[in-house]
Scaffold this active site. Structure first.
Site, PDB file in Angstrom:
ATOM      1  N   CYS A  69       0.822  -1.212   0.000  1.00 12.66           N
ATOM      2  CA  CYS A  69       0.000   0.000   0.000  1.00 12.66           C
ATOM      3  C   CYS A  69       0.853   1.258   0.000  1.00 12.66           C
ATOM      4  CB  CYS A  69      -0.924  -0.001   1.223  1.00 12.66           C
ATOM      5  SG  CYS A  69      -1.928   1.507   1.345  1.00 12.66           S
ATOM      6  N   ARG A  72      -0.014   4.709   3.025  1.00 11.27           N
ATOM      7  CA  ARG A  72       0.055   4.457   4.463  1.00 11.27           C
ATOM      8  C   ARG A  72       0.349   5.662   5.348  1.00 11.27           C
ATOM      9  NH1 ARG A  72       4.059  -0.469   4.701  1.00 11.27           N
ATOM     10  NH2 ARG A  72       4.483  -0.079   2.481  1.00 11.27           N
ATOM     11  N   TRP A 251      -8.927   5.710  -0.213  1.00  9.21           N
ATOM     12  CA  TRP A 251      -9.444   6.362  -1.415  1.00  9.21           C
ATOM     13  C   TRP A 251      -8.637   5.867  -2.598  1.00  9.21           C
ATOM     14  CZ3 TRP A 251      -7.650   9.602   2.662  1.00  9.21           C
ATOM     15  CH2 TRP A 251      -6.314   9.982   2.552  1.00  9.21           C
ATOM     16  N   GLU A 256      -5.097   3.318 -10.481  1.00  6.09           N
ATOM     17  CA  GLU A 256      -5.752   2.019 -10.244  1.00  6.09           C
ATOM     18  C   GLU A 256      -6.910   1.839 -11.221  1.00  6.09           C
ATOM     19  OE1 GLU A 256      -6.154   2.932  -5.729  1.00  6.09           O
ATOM     20  OE2 GLU A 256      -6.099   0.754  -5.927  1.00  6.09           O
TER      21      GLU A 256
HETATM   22  N1  ARG Z   1      -6.773  -1.691  -6.981  1.00  5.34           N
HETATM   23  C1  ARG Z   1      -8.074  -1.986  -6.451  1.00  5.34           C
HETATM   24  C2  ARG Z   1      -9.138  -1.446  -7.404  1.00  5.34           C
HETATM   25  O1  ARG Z   1      -8.833  -0.833  -8.359  1.00  5.34           O
HETATM   26  C3  ARG Z   1      -8.277  -1.390  -5.069  1.00  5.34           C
HETATM   27  C4  ARG Z   1      -7.204  -1.692  -4.053  1.00  5.34           C
HETATM   28  C5  ARG Z   1      -7.200  -0.750  -2.887  1.00  5.34           C
HETATM   29  N2  ARG Z   1      -6.978   0.609  -3.308  1.00  5.34           N
HETATM   30  C6  ARG Z   1      -6.997   1.695  -2.509  1.00  5.34           C
HETATM   31  N3  ARG Z   1      -6.800   2.848  -3.051  1.00  5.34           N
HETATM   32  N4  ARG Z   1      -7.210   1.600  -1.230  1.00  5.34           N
HETATM   33  O2  ARG Z   1     -10.319  -1.590  -7.173  1.00  5.34           O
END
Ligand code: ARG
Length: 376
Positions: A69, A72, A251, A256
């Protein structure tokens, strides 16, 4: 005589955690008496119950220890909901929906974990079968539907949601076979038991339609994404106690969504479509049409969330925050184990400072932690 079976909850894990808790929180008065009480409770019952303060701090430590992560820096701000008294699927579902409301917070996303009853020696905890509390369905459909091709079949929606979609449909889920259709929650109380299905109330699934600041046609692609990434298939393990039902969220970082969920060939696979609309020359890899489409897709994600008033971080800012976290922990004399391949963002890696260094080694045995959940 054979030796007695080990207790359900490992006393060494419990001891390590109680010591760490008191070491980091000296105001709690020293580990001695609590340690004796915990070991005695394990002796008598096979396990022990965390105090509310232990649960809260343990969950925050699990985040701080999450080697994959990048987010953090804010581990202390995690909102920990103590829902250990809940074991019934109806109650768990209702509180998962409440989790989404609290975490979504009208767009100002708050990191939250909801901790339901742990596995006990006499009774495993119920499980949420979904990977995340909000995720899109992936429908396998026959015929000439416009969608990705998976194993010779057409797939509409998110391939990552295909298995759960099939399961939900077996359980009677009536769906529209749309591209962005939120999967119902499936909660299973006992191994082998029929899971119970719960559809999200409308006010729980904050979503953002995607627009591009410079290209009006982008909106016509009909892309969208949800606001709260809430992982629901990992076990929170604290001091030897396993909480398999402990959904948690932070968030989003834009990449991602823009560089993985919507871009990966085995997910929404949108780069070809975006490149075509941008008028790029797709005849050769060397024109970098994928890379250019990828950047515009990521611009659209960040722009749209910002315009919608929903928290999202860009990878430059989140990288800087992470290195600030590493430095802050080092000043406190603590390592920050990190998995380089997960920390470095999937676009423009070398433009971010997290790329240009290595990190403390990852120890898979480090606890407290969010760990992959074992099968029943
Ligand atoms: N990578 C995953 C997604 O796109 C989520 C993982 C957690 N991501 C976060 N920003 N807390 O759905």
């Amino acid at each position: 005589m054979p030796p007695p079976p080990p207790p359900f909850t490992d006393p060494d894990q419990a001891t390590d955690f109680i010591r760490q808790f008191h070491h980091e929180r000296p105001a709690a008065g020293g580990p001695g008496p609590r340690l004796r009480a915990v070991l005695d409770e394990i002796d008598r019952t096979g396990s022990y119950r965390h105090t509310p303060a232990e649960l809260t701090y343990g969950a925050k430590l699990a985040w701080r220890n999450a080697a994959r992560c990048i987010g953090r820096l804010y581990w202390r701000s995690l909102v920990v909901r103590d829902l250990r008294h809940l074991t019934e699927p109806d109650d768990i579902a209702a509180e998962c929906f409440e989790h989404l409301r609290l975490a979504g917070n009208g767009g100002r996303i708050r990191p939250v974990v909801s901790v339901f009853a742990p596995d006990r020696p006499d009774r495993p905890a119920a499980r949420i079968l979904n990977q995340q509390l909000v995720r899109y369905a992936g429908h396998r459909v026959g015929g000439d539907v416009d969608g990705g091709d998976v194993d010779g079949e057409d797939l509409v929606g998110d391939p990552a949601g295909a298995a759960l979609t099939a399961r939900a449909r077996e359980l009677g889920w009536k769906c529209a076979e749309d591209r962005f259709e939120v999967l119902p929650l499936l909660i299973q109380q006992r191994p082998g038991e029929r899971p119970v299905r719960y559809e999200h109330p409308d006010d729980t699934t904050l979503e953002v339609p995607l627009l591009h600041p410079d290209h009006a046609w982008f909106a016509d692609l009909g892309l969208r994404w949800y606001a709260v990434p809430a992982i629901s298939d990992m076990t929170l393990e604290i001091g030897g106690v396993r909480y398999p039902t402990a959904p948690f969220n932070g968030w989003y970082m834009g990449t991602e969504i823009g560089a993985r969920n919507l871009a990966d060939a085995d997910r929404y696979d949108m780069l070809g479509t975006v490149a075509e609309r941008l008028g790029l020359d797709t005849s050769s890899d060397r024109t970098l049409w994928r890379d250019r489409a990828l950047i515009e897709l990521n611009v659209a994600v960040l722009h749209s969330f910002q315009e919608a008033g929903v928290t999202i971080a860009d990878h430059h800012t989140e990288s800087e925050r992470f290195l600030k976290h590493v430095a802050q922990e080092a000043r406190l004399g603590r390592p920050t184990p990190a998995d380089w391949s997960w920390i470095v963002p999937p676009v423009s890696g070398g433009l971010t400072p997290v790329y240009h260094r290595y990190y403390d080694p990852v120890d898979p045995a480090l606890r407290p932690a969010f760990v992959p959940r074992e099968a029943w």
